[in-house]
Design a protein around this motif. Structure first.
Motif, PDB file in Angstrom:
ATOM      1  N   THR A  33      -7.396 -23.505  66.600  1.00 16.87           N
ATOM      2  CA  THR A  33      -7.070 -22.142  66.410  1.00 16.87           C
ATOM      3  C   THR A  33      -6.709 -21.720  65.057  1.00 16.87           C
ATOM      4  N   GLU A  34      -6.741 -23.198  64.638  1.00 14.48           N
ATOM      5  CA  GLU A  34      -6.522 -23.322  62.813  1.00 14.48           C
ATOM      6  C   GLU A  34      -7.226 -24.100  62.066  1.00 14.48           C
ATOM      7  N   VAL A  35      -7.315 -23.720  60.955  1.00 15.63           N
ATOM      8  CA  VAL A  35      -8.212 -24.687  59.891  1.00 15.63           C
ATOM      9  C   VAL A  35      -7.170 -25.953  59.300  1.00 15.63           C
ATOM     10  N   THR A  39      -8.049 -16.528  60.277  1.00 13.71           N
ATOM     11  CA  THR A  39      -8.637 -15.294  59.943  1.00 13.71           C
ATOM     12  C   THR A  39      -8.583 -15.103  58.021  1.00 13.71           C
ATOM     13  N   ALA A  40      -7.298 -15.579  57.880  1.00 11.45           N
ATOM     14  CA  ALA A  40      -7.345 -15.034  56.495  1.00 11.45           C
ATOM     15  C   ALA A  40      -8.126 -15.915  55.150  1.00 11.45           C
ATOM     16  N   THR A  41      -8.399 -17.495  55.341  1.00  8.97           N
ATOM     17  CA  THR A  41      -9.124 -17.958  54.499  1.00  8.97           C
ATOM     18  C   THR A  41     -10.750 -17.748  54.508  1.00  8.97           C
ATOM     19  N   GLY A  42     -11.833 -18.084  53.332  1.00 10.76           N
ATOM     20  CA  GLY A  42     -13.257 -18.566  53.996  1.00 10.76           C
ATOM     21  C   GLY A  42     -13.803 -18.733  54.582  1.00 10.76           C
ATOM     22  N   VAL A  43     -12.975 -20.791  54.673  1.00  3.89           N
ATOM     23  CA  VAL A  43     -13.509 -21.332  55.458  1.00  3.89           C
ATOM     24  C   VAL A  43     -13.206 -20.898  56.930  1.00  3.89           C
ATOM     25  N   ALA A  49      -5.879 -12.443  69.607  1.00  5.85           N
ATOM     26  CA  ALA A  49      -5.182 -11.071  70.196  1.00  5.85           C
ATOM     27  C   ALA A  49      -3.848 -11.639  69.767  1.00  5.85           C
ATOM     28  N   GLY A  50      -3.660 -12.455  68.649  1.00  4.96           N
ATOM     29  CA  GLY A  50      -2.814 -12.104  67.689  1.00  4.96           C
ATOM     30  C   GLY A  50      -1.484 -13.277  68.304  1.00  4.96           C
ATOM     31  N   PRO A  51      -0.617 -12.821  67.701  1.00  2.33           N
ATOM     32  CA  PRO A  51      -0.221 -12.526  66.724  1.00  2.33           C
ATOM     33  C   PRO A  51      -0.644 -13.284  65.462  1.00  2.33           C
TER      34      PRO A  51
END
Length: 239
Positions: free
Chosen positions: A102-104, A129-133, A151-153
Motif C-alpha cells: 500500500t505504498e509507493v 494517495t498523495a503523489t502523482g505516481v 479505508a484509511g487512515p
C-alpha cells in the motif's frame, strides 16, 4: 534470529541513517547485549558498517543485494534513457516508481537544475494517495488494495491533500479515464505532479513515471503529453 536481525536493520531510517549501539537497541526494542552480537555478525557480512566514531550505518552489501531486485534495477535500466530524455526536454524533476503493498517505492529520480525541491528519494516510500505516481499506481491496483488504502487512515501533508475517500474514488476513476494523474500541491504547497502508467508485455501497470514542477509554472495538460509519451516508450522497452 532472522527476525531480530531485520529489527536491527529496520532501526535505521532516512532521518536516522547513523546510529550507536544503544540507539539501535532502543529503536529495535531489544537488549543491548543481543544487539551487540547481531550487529557484529551483520558487520562481518557487510549489512552494516562502523564509522570512525564507533557508530553504524547500512552497508554496501545490502545495496548490492537490493540491486538484484528485478522490479527495481531491471526496470530502472530499461527506463533510464527515456527518463533522461524527459529530464533534458523539460528541465524538471523526473521520477520512476512502483507499488509495494500500500505504498509507493521510488526507484529513480532525476532532479532538474532549477526544479522545485521534492521530498522523495530513491528507495524512499510514500503514500499512494498523495503523489502523482501514487495515484496512478493506486488507480490500477487490485480492488482489495484500493479498498484497504481508502479505508484509511489517509495521511495529510498539506491543506490541499485529498483525504476524503469518496473524492479519492472519483480521482482514481478520472486517472483511469484520462490516462494520467495530477497531484496538485498535495505533498508540498509549491509543487504539482503529473504522472502516467507504465505497462508490461501483458498490459499490466507495473510502474509510473512523473514530472514534478513548481506550481503555476505549467498547466497539467501541457505536462501530460511528454509524460505519457515517456511512459509509452518505457512500456515498449519492457515488451
Amino acid at each position: 534470529m532472522i527476525g531480530r536481525a531485520f529489527r536491527v536493520l529496520d532501526a535505521f531510517s532516512p532521518q536516522r541513517p547513523v546510529l550507536s549501539l544503544s540507539e539501535i537497541a532502543r529503536r529495535a526494542g531489544m537488549p543491548l547485549s543481543t544487539v551487540h552480537r547481531l550487529v557484529h555478525e551483520l558487520a562481518e557480512w557487510g549489512a552494516v558498517e562502523r564509522d570512525d566514531a564507533g557508530a553504524y550505518r547500512i552497508g554496501l552489501r545490502l545495496w548490492e543485494l537490493g540491486a538484484l531486485a528485478p522490479r527495481g534495477q531491471g526496470l530502472r535500466e530499461r527506463a533510464l534513457p527515456f527518463l533522461e530524455d524527459l529530464s533534458q526536454i523539460t528541465r524538471e524533476n523526473v521520477q520512476l516508481a512502483v507499488r509495494e503493498a500500500t505504498e509507493v517505492v521510488f526507484i529513480e529520480r532525476i532532479a532538474g537544475s532549477r526544479a522545485v525541491p521534492v521530498l522523495t528519494r530513491v528507495g524512499g516510500r510514500f503514500a499512494l494517495t498523495a503523489t502523482g505516481v501514487g495515484l496512478v499506481l493506486l488507480a490500477h491496483a487490485p480492488v482489495a488494495v484500493q479498498e484497504e488504502v481508502l479505508a484509511g487512515p489517509i495521511e495529510r501533508y498539506t491543506a490541499r491533500t485529498v483525504t476524503d475517500p469518496v473524492r479519492l474514488r472519483r480521482m482514481l476513476a478520472d486517472v483511469r479515464a484520462r490516462g494520467f494523474s495530477v497531484s496538485d500541491r498535495q505533498v508540498t504547497m509549491d509543487a504539482l505532479s503529473v504522472a502516467a502508467p507504465i505497462h508490461d508485455q501483458h498490459g499490466q501497470v507495473v510502474a509510473a513515471v512523473s514530472l514534478v514542477v513548481r506550481y503555476g509554472s505549467a498547466k497539467p495538460e501541457a505536462l501530460a503529453a511528454p509524460v505519457r509519451t515517456s511512459a509509452r516508450a518505457i512500456s515498449r522497452a519492457l515488451t
